[in-house]
Design a protein around this motif. Structure first.
Motif, PDB file in Angstrom:
ATOM      1  N   ILE A 155       0.835  -1.206   0.000  1.00  0.00           N
ATOM      2  CA  ILE A 155       0.000   0.000   0.000  1.00  0.00           C
ATOM      3  C   ILE A 155       0.869   1.256   0.000  1.00  0.00           C
ATOM      4  CG2 ILE A 155      -1.867  -1.175   1.224  1.00  0.00           C
ATOM      5  CD1 ILE A 155      -0.988   0.448   3.738  1.00  0.00           C
ATOM      6  N   HIS A 156       2.183   1.086   0.213  1.00  0.00           N
ATOM      7  CA  HIS A 156       3.092   2.227   0.266  1.00  0.00           C
ATOM      8  C   HIS A 156       3.735   2.515  -1.086  1.00  0.00           C
ATOM      9  CE1 HIS A 156       3.193   0.534   4.481  1.00  0.00           C
ATOM     10  NE2 HIS A 156       2.720   1.740   4.666  1.00  0.00           N
ATOM     11  N   THR A 157       4.121   1.466  -1.807  1.00  0.00           N
ATOM     12  CA  THR A 157       4.868   1.656  -3.058  1.00  0.00           C
ATOM     13  C   THR A 157       4.159   1.082  -4.278  1.00  0.00           C
ATOM     14  OG1 THR A 157       6.095  -0.434  -2.836  1.00  0.00           O
ATOM     15  CG2 THR A 157       7.021   1.520  -1.762  1.00  0.00           C
ATOM     16  N   GLY A 158       3.144   0.249  -4.065  1.00  0.00           N
ATOM     17  CA  GLY A 158       2.466  -0.397  -5.176  1.00  0.00           C
ATOM     18  C   GLY A 158       3.170  -1.658  -5.664  1.00  0.00           C
ATOM     19  N   HIS A 159       4.331  -1.975  -5.092  1.00  0.00           N
ATOM     20  CA  HIS A 159       5.088  -3.157  -5.504  1.00  0.00           C
ATOM     21  C   HIS A 159       4.329  -4.426  -5.119  1.00  0.00           C
ATOM     22  CE1 HIS A 159       8.616  -5.644  -6.352  1.00  0.00           C
ATOM     23  NE2 HIS A 159       8.381  -6.265  -5.211  1.00  0.00           N
ATOM     24  N   THR A 160       4.346  -5.425  -6.020  1.00  0.00           N
ATOM     25  CA  THR A 160       3.710  -6.705  -5.744  1.00  0.00           C
ATOM     26  C   THR A 160       4.760  -7.734  -5.335  1.00  0.00           C
ATOM     27  OG1 THR A 160       1.895  -6.280  -7.291  1.00  0.00           O
ATOM     28  CG2 THR A 160       2.317  -8.587  -6.683  1.00  0.00           C
ATOM     29  N   PHE A 161       4.526  -8.368  -4.195  1.00  0.00           N
ATOM     30  CA  PHE A 161       5.428  -9.406  -3.697  1.00  0.00           C
ATOM     31  C   PHE A 161       4.841 -10.760  -4.087  1.00  0.00           C
ATOM     32  CE2 PHE A 161       5.879  -5.727  -0.938  1.00  0.00           C
ATOM     33  CZ  PHE A 161       7.255  -5.563  -0.892  1.00  0.00           C
ATOM     34  N   ASP A 162       5.485 -11.433  -5.036  1.00  0.00           N
ATOM     35  CA  ASP A 162       5.022 -12.730  -5.502  1.00  0.00           C
ATOM     36  C   ASP A 162       5.457 -13.843  -4.564  1.00  0.00           C
ATOM     37  OD1 ASP A 162       3.690 -11.820  -7.843  1.00  0.00           O
ATOM     38  OD2 ASP A 162       5.646 -11.547  -8.819  1.00  0.00           O
ATOM     39  N   LEU A 163       4.803 -14.981  -4.686  1.00  0.00           N
ATOM     40  CA  LEU A 163       5.098 -16.119  -3.816  1.00  0.00           C
ATOM     41  C   LEU A 163       6.518 -16.635  -4.027  1.00  0.00           C
ATOM     42  CD1 LEU A 163       1.776 -18.160  -4.174  1.00  0.00           C
ATOM     43  CD2 LEU A 163       2.456 -16.696  -2.273  1.00  0.00           C
ATOM     44  N   GLY A 164       7.087 -17.146  -2.940  1.00  0.00           N
ATOM     45  CA  GLY A 164       8.397 -17.769  -3.032  1.00  0.00           C
ATOM     46  C   GLY A 164       9.473 -17.023  -2.275  1.00  0.00           C
ATOM     47  N   GLN A 167      15.522 -12.746  -2.779  1.00  0.00           N
ATOM     48  CA  GLN A 167      16.482 -11.805  -2.209  1.00  0.00           C
ATOM     49  C   GLN A 167      15.874 -10.411  -2.224  1.00  0.00           C
ATOM     50  OE1 GLN A 167      19.230 -12.726  -0.846  1.00  0.00           O
ATOM     51  NE2 GLN A 167      20.732 -11.075  -0.867  1.00  0.00           N
ATOM     52  N   MET A 168      15.944  -9.720  -1.089  1.00  0.00           N
ATOM     53  CA  MET A 168      15.357  -8.385  -0.985  1.00  0.00           C
ATOM     54  C   MET A 168      16.391  -7.401  -0.478  1.00  0.00           C
ATOM     55  SD  MET A 168      11.539  -8.987   0.613  1.00  0.00           S
ATOM     56  CE  MET A 168      10.377 -10.168  -0.088  1.00  0.00           C
ATOM     57  N   SER A 169      16.385  -6.217  -1.058  1.00  0.00           N
ATOM     58  CA  SER A 169      17.224  -5.123  -0.574  1.00  0.00           C
ATOM     59  C   SER A 169      16.599  -4.533   0.683  1.00  0.00           C
ATOM     60  CB  SER A 169      17.334  -4.035  -1.647  1.00  0.00           C
ATOM     61  OG  SER A 169      16.064  -3.429  -1.856  1.00  0.00           O
ATOM     62  N   GLY A 170      17.293  -3.587   1.301  1.00  0.00           N
ATOM     63  CA  GLY A 170      16.777  -2.971   2.513  1.00  0.00           C
ATOM     64  C   GLY A 170      15.406  -2.339   2.343  1.00  0.00           C
ATOM     65  N   PRO A 171      15.223  -1.437   1.369  1.00  0.00           N
ATOM     66  CA  PRO A 171      13.910  -0.803   1.190  1.00  0.00           C
ATOM     67  C   PRO A 171      12.811  -1.805   0.875  1.00  0.00           C
ATOM     68  CG  PRO A 171      15.603   0.450   0.056  1.00  0.00           C
ATOM     69  CD  PRO A 171      16.247  -0.822   0.495  1.00  0.00           C
ATOM     70  N   VAL A 172      13.104  -2.813   0.057  1.00  0.00           N
ATOM     71  CA  VAL A 172      12.087  -3.789  -0.334  1.00  0.00           C
ATOM     72  C   VAL A 172      11.714  -4.680   0.849  1.00  0.00           C
ATOM     73  CG1 VAL A 172      11.577  -5.753  -1.833  1.00  0.00           C
ATOM     74  CG2 VAL A 172      12.800  -3.779  -2.753  1.00  0.00           C
ATOM     75  N   ALA A 173      12.708  -5.155   1.603  1.00  0.00           N
ATOM     76  CA  ALA A 173      12.440  -6.012   2.757  1.00  0.00           C
ATOM     77  C   ALA A 173      11.615  -5.269   3.806  1.00  0.00           C
ATOM     78  CB  ALA A 173      13.753  -6.506   3.370  1.00  0.00           C
ATOM     79  N   LEU A 174      11.946  -4.011   4.049  1.00  0.00           N
ATOM     80  CA  LEU A 174      11.200  -3.222   5.027  1.00  0.00           C
ATOM     81  C   LEU A 174       9.779  -2.983   4.542  1.00  0.00           C
ATOM     82  CD1 LEU A 174      11.267  -1.643   7.691  1.00  0.00           C
ATOM     83  CD2 LEU A 174      12.003   0.357   6.391  1.00  0.00           C
ATOM     84  N   GLN A 179       3.611  -4.620   5.522  1.00  0.00           N
ATOM     85  CA  GLN A 179       2.289  -4.832   4.946  1.00  0.00           C
ATOM     86  C   GLN A 179       1.399  -5.666   5.871  1.00  0.00           C
ATOM     87  OE1 GLN A 179       1.710  -2.975   2.300  1.00  0.00           O
ATOM     88  NE2 GLN A 179       3.894  -2.453   2.511  1.00  0.00           N
ATOM     89  N   ARG A 180       0.092  -5.386   5.832  1.00  0.00           N
ATOM     90  CA  ARG A 180      -0.858  -6.186   6.616  1.00  0.00           C
ATOM     91  C   ARG A 180      -2.226  -6.324   5.962  1.00  0.00           C
ATOM     92  NH1 ARG A 180      -3.015  -2.565  11.737  1.00  0.00           N
ATOM     93  NH2 ARG A 180      -3.022  -0.506  10.744  1.00  0.00           N
ATOM     94  N   TYR A 181      -2.592  -5.419   5.050  1.00  0.00           N
ATOM     95  CA  TYR A 181      -3.974  -5.377   4.565  1.00  0.00           C
ATOM     96  C   TYR A 181      -4.342  -6.517   3.624  1.00  0.00           C
ATOM     97  CZ  TYR A 181      -4.281  -0.827   6.777  1.00  0.00           C
ATOM     98  OH  TYR A 181      -4.285   0.181   7.707  1.00  0.00           O
TER      99      TYR A 181
END
Length: 302
Positions: A155-164, A167-174, A179-181
């Motif tokens: 809800i903050h960036t619009g990025h979609t996190f797919d299943l599986g 590797q995530m960078s700092g901004p992406v992991a945070l 997310q909760r919704y």
């Protein structure tokens, strides 16, 4: 003997750098503070992740993440007990409210006093780290592996996190951990992802030998810098480093407080369920391992 001596000098220099670069404050209320200082365990630490933003520091900060870290005697395991930020509690001097309001009213001291009143536990130390600190730590480690079990859209960036696992960078992991919704269990899944991120950081740090590499440890201390504030309850840093040297990412166990979401008077709260009393009793008696074994339902998969 020479290597040991050089190691001692290196640790001394790192401690000096730490004391210069990381803010140290009395974060714990005196009624919530453990009266004795110890490093042998059992130990209880209050960990707070704040939403202070570098780009807008004037907007203040809230307790986005509240975790009680319980380390049994022997210091070979750590239980991460996430406190729902919407948990309905009595806040000393402020009546009934969500627990993260305690941080807004009186910062870490009032939050610690509220938790001690709730659980009966006194704390051996506390730490606050903001969003920038989390991002820097993850990026310094070269990213971390996070496993997505529910497809989620930020809800903050619009990025979609797919299943599986990925590797995530700092901004992406945070971003993912906040997310909760879109998640089946809402904020309880968010708490589990916070614990997952802490474990991923520890696993990566262990894999890179951070605890035994003075150069990398020095880089980490400088990277975190002003993003971290600590209260060691008078225990020297070098003693804590030495005592915790055996802890690894796989030694972390995530626990969910028995609670459920409910709307009260038009406001959404997390309300404690009956088994929570047993968890708090186990925490105050340093019997969390036994409680977790008897209550596997509340162990989070990390």
């Amino acid at each position: 003997m020479l290597v040991s001596a050089l190691g001692g000098v290196g640790l001394h220099l790192l401690v000096e750098r730490y004391e210069r670069s990381v803010a140290q404050e009395r974060l714990l209320d005196e009624q919530a503070r453990q009266r004795h200082t110890a490093t042998h365990g059992p130990l209880n630490y209050l960990l707070v992740g704040s939403d202070l933003r570098e780009a807008d520091p004037g907007s203040g900060q809230r307790a986005d993440t509240i975790v009680v870290a319980h380390i049994p005697a022997g210091l070979r395991q750590a239980y991460l007990i996430s406190i729902p930020r919407d948990l309905q509690v009595r806040i000393p001097g402020h009546g009934t409210d969500k627990i993260n309001a305690a941080f807004q009213y009186g910062r870490a001291p009032l939050l610690s006093a509220t938790l001690t009143q709730l659980t009966g536990v006194n704390f051996d130390g506390a730490a606050i780290i903001d969003f920038a600190g989390f991002r820097r730590v993850v990026d310094l480690l070269g990213g971390v592996t996070m496993c997505v079990d529910t497809r989620t859209r930020s809800i903050h960036t619009g990025h979609t996190f797919d299943l599986g696992c990925q590797q995530m960078s700092g901004p992406v992991a945070l971003d993912y951990a906040r997310q909760r919704y879109d998640l089946p269990a809402g904020d309880f899944d968010r708490q589990r992802h916070h614990q997952q991120l802490l474990k991923a950081i520890m696993v990566k740090a262990t894999d890179q030998g951070l605890a035994t590499d003075p150069i990398k440890l020095d880089q980490l201390i400088r990277a975190v810098g002003a993003s971290l504030t600590v209260d060691t309850n008078g225990v020297p840093l070098q003693d804590l480093i030495f005592a915790m040297r055996g802890l690894r990412g796989n030694d972390l166990v995530g626990l969910q407080i028995p609670a459920h979401s409910e709307t009260v008077g038009g406001t959404s709260y997390a309300l404690l369920d009956e088994p929570s009393a047993g968890l708090f009793t186990a925490l105050s008696r340093a019997e969390v391992a036994g409680w977790a074994t008897a209550n596997p339902k509340w162990i989070n998969k990390l």
